[in-house]
Design an enzyme around this catalytic site. Structure first.
Site, PDB file in Angstrom:
ATOM      1  N   HIS A 150      21.971  45.597   6.478  1.00 12.55           N
ATOM      2  CA  HIS A 150      21.968  46.845   5.715  1.00 12.55           C
ATOM      3  C   HIS A 150      22.423  48.055   6.531  1.00 12.55           C
ATOM      4  O   HIS A 150      22.534  49.156   5.997  1.00 12.55           O
ATOM      5  CB  HIS A 150      20.578  47.125   5.129  1.00 12.55           C
TER       6      HIS A 150
HETATM    7  C1  UD1 Z   1      16.886  53.067   4.840  1.00 11.14           C
HETATM    8  C2  UD1 Z   1      16.600  53.660   6.222  1.00 11.14           C
HETATM    9  C3  UD1 Z   1      16.739  52.591   7.276  1.00 11.14           C
HETATM   10  C4  UD1 Z   1      15.893  51.386   6.954  1.00 11.14           C
HETATM   11  C5  UD1 Z   1      16.245  50.901   5.554  1.00 11.14           C
HETATM   12  C6  UD1 Z   1      15.432  49.712   5.136  1.00 11.14           C
HETATM   13  C7  UD1 Z   1      17.193  56.001   6.617  1.00 11.14           C
HETATM   14  C8  UD1 Z   1      18.202  56.897   7.228  1.00 11.14           C
HETATM   15  N1  UD1 Z   1      17.544  54.716   6.534  1.00 11.14           N
HETATM   16  O1  UD1 Z   1      18.237  52.645   4.821  1.00 11.14           O
HETATM   17  O2  UD1 Z   1      16.324  53.106   8.530  1.00 11.14           O
HETATM   18  O3  UD1 Z   1      16.119  50.393   7.912  1.00 11.14           O
HETATM   19  O4  UD1 Z   1      16.023  51.966   4.637  1.00 11.14           O
HETATM   20  O5  UD1 Z   1      15.866  49.238   3.878  1.00 11.14           O
HETATM   21  O6  UD1 Z   1      16.135  56.453   6.256  1.00 11.14           O
HETATM   22  N2  UD1 Z   1      19.116  51.951  -3.020  1.00 11.14           N
HETATM   23  C9  UD1 Z   1      18.785  51.325  -4.192  1.00 11.14           C
HETATM   24  N3  UD1 Z   1      17.462  51.167  -4.472  1.00 11.14           N
HETATM   25  C10 UD1 Z   1      16.457  51.599  -3.659  1.00 11.14           C
HETATM   26  C11 UD1 Z   1      16.833  52.263  -2.475  1.00 11.14           C
HETATM   27  C12 UD1 Z   1      18.154  52.424  -2.166  1.00 11.14           C
HETATM   28  O7  UD1 Z   1      19.647  50.906  -4.943  1.00 11.14           O
HETATM   29  O8  UD1 Z   1      15.278  51.416  -3.998  1.00 11.14           O
HETATM   30  C13 UD1 Z   1      20.544  52.097  -2.685  1.00 11.14           C
HETATM   31  C14 UD1 Z   1      21.062  53.458  -3.016  1.00 11.14           C
HETATM   32  O9  UD1 Z   1      22.292  53.306  -3.577  1.00 11.14           O
HETATM   33  C15 UD1 Z   1      21.207  54.142  -1.689  1.00 11.14           C
HETATM   34  C16 UD1 Z   1      21.425  52.964  -0.723  1.00 11.14           C
HETATM   35  O10 UD1 Z   1      20.718  51.862  -1.289  1.00 11.14           O
HETATM   36  O11 UD1 Z   1      22.244  55.046  -1.683  1.00 11.14           O
HETATM   37  C17 UD1 Z   1      20.889  53.231   0.646  1.00 11.14           C
HETATM   38  O12 UD1 Z   1      19.519  53.660   0.577  1.00 11.14           O
HETATM   39  P1  UD1 Z   1      18.919  54.673   1.680  1.00 11.14           P
HETATM   40  O13 UD1 Z   1      17.464  54.834   1.503  1.00 11.14           O
HETATM   41  O14 UD1 Z   1      19.761  55.889   1.726  1.00 11.14           O
HETATM   42  O15 UD1 Z   1      19.220  53.925   3.022  1.00 11.14           O
HETATM   43  P2  UD1 Z   1      18.977  52.416   3.440  1.00 11.14           P
HETATM   44  O16 UD1 Z   1      20.295  51.819   3.746  1.00 11.14           O
HETATM   45  O17 UD1 Z   1      18.091  51.704   2.480  1.00 11.14           O
END
Ligand code: UD1
Length: 371
Positions: free
Chosen positions: A210
């Site tokens: 991820h």
């Molecule tokens: C986040 C954390 C990372 C952690 C990871 C675990 C930060 C900077 N990053 O990264 O340190 O290792 O979580 O998973 O805080 N999305 C969904 N559903 C959800 C959540 C996210 O579809 O419930 C999608 C969204 O499109 C979003 C993308 O995943 O834009 C990334 O989510 P985000 O929380 O920004 O970062 P992670 O890559 O999950």
């Protein structure tokens, strides 16, 4: 802190829930001493990224849900800060406890500190020295402004000393996530999850991906997917796909390519117990996660980390982890080395013993005025 101190515990994203659960459980053993509030920022919001962890970890429903959702770093961090500041003003906690290194961790630490509320950081002091990682910024900022820094390993203490953080704020307590792992391990004995995927213990790999550095660059991501498809001919690979990776797989049209490989077993993100079962029984764990490097260590399963660096060097020192970068050739040869079985014996780091939350709460009791 006053007696019967009010403590706000913050959880926002998937890797926070298993760190907060043991802390909350331990704090709630002392209702006369501490009043706890669980705040969920909503950084992760899908049922399989959040709700399932509340169920598996037997976490109570959060007292407040901020519902911030996804966004750019600035948007997400700002939304958490604005929403959490309101909570702090309304509820005036004596201490805010943040865990890990996600955007919610840093955002809540800043909001609380600017209101002169004490902040404790659990999992303090980890450093990758890689400023392209958003988590590194979150770690450094959170540590710099925290009043209490609870560290999981000696290297973390040394990093904090080097950064000039006063020694009387730093407490080496071990790894709180391992408290959850050891508490839930007996529940994985039935191996239900393996049957569902049609795999046998010791004869498959678990894969998670991820990190933006692996997933967001199409060329890098395609290279990793290709080598996984190739390796799945030798060893089945179970891949619970993070939403970030799912989007990229769809954008690059790779789902079909993976589906044509019998050894690749794609699934939506799985809950805590299923993931623990999958990891516990794996021949090897392939990941770019931080937490999984630590879980693999305690489970005694070799871990191949597809990153250029790790903020968790202790996992390498104890023989569990190899950091190999993200080039297909190096990933392939690392997996082959594990399959040949010539890895070192894996040792457990000091204080990764399931009692970290108890040590943290003991310290909070000692620090409470009048105790
Ligand atoms: C986040 C954390 C990372 C952690 C990871 C675990 C930060 C900077 N990053 O990264 O340190 O290792 O979580 O998973 O805080 N999305 C969904 N559903 C959800 C959540 C996210 O579809 O419930 C999608 C969204 O499109 C979003 C993308 O995943 O834009 C990334 O989510 P985000 O929380 O920004 O970062 P992670 O890559 O999950």
């Amino acid at each position: 802190m006053t007696r019967a101190g009010k403590i706000a515990l913050v959880a926002g994203a998937r890797p926070n829930f298993m760190k907060v659960a043991p802390l909350l459980r331990e704090l709630r053993k002392y209702p006369k001493m501490f009043r706890t509030r669980l705040i969920h920022t909503g950084q992760h919001y899908d049922a399989e990224m959040s709700d399932v962890f509340f169920r598996d970890l037997e976490l109570p429903r959060p007292d407040r849900v901020l519902g911030v959702g996804s966004g750019s770093h600035a948007e997400q961090t700002a939304k958490v800060m604005v929403a959490f500041e309101k909570i702090c003003v309304e509820e005036r906690p004596d201490l805010v406890v943040v865990v890990g290194d996600v955007n919610s961790t840093m955002a809540c630490a800043i909001a609380a500190k600017k209101l002169c509320i004490a902040v404790a950081h659990v999992e303090a002091g980890l450093r990758s020295w890689d400023w392209t990682m958003p988590e590194e910024i979150n770690r450094v900022v959170t540590d710099r402004i925290s009043d209490l820094l609870f560290t999981p390993s000696h290297d973390a203490n040394e990093n904090l000393f080097r950064e000039g953080i006063s020694v009387d704020r730093i407490y080496f307590v071990g790894n709180v996530m391992i408290d959850s792992l050891l508490a839930h391990l007996p529940k994985t004995d039935s191996h239900d999850a393996l049957q569902r995927f049609g795999i046998e213990a010791g004869n498959y790999a678990t894969l998670t991906l991820h990190r933006p550095s692996n997933v967001d660059d199409p060329e890098v991501f395609r290279g990793i997917v290709d080598v996984m498809v190739e390796l799945s001919g030798e060893l089945p690979i179970v891949w619970p796909v993070h939403p970030r990776s799912r989007k990229m797989l769809e954008r690059l049209g790779l789902i079909q390519r993976i589906a044509s490989s019998r050894g690749m077993k794609l699934t939506d993100p799985v809950g805590y117990s299923d993931m623990l079962t999958l990891n516990r029984c794996a021949r090897v764990i392939l990941t770019d996660s931080g937490g999984l490097q630590e879980e693999a260590t305690v489970l005694g399963v070799p871990c191949i980390t597809m990153r250029q660096n790790t903020e968790r060097p202790v996992t390498i020192e104890v023989g569990a982890n190899r950091v190999v970068g993200n080039h297909p050739a190096t990933i392939r040869s690392a997996v082959h080395a594990v399959l040949k079985g010539n890895g070192p014996t894996i040792r457990i780091p000091e204080l990764w013993d399931g009692k970290t939350a108890a040590r943290i709460v003991d310290i909070l009791i000692r620090l409470s005025p009048g105790s």
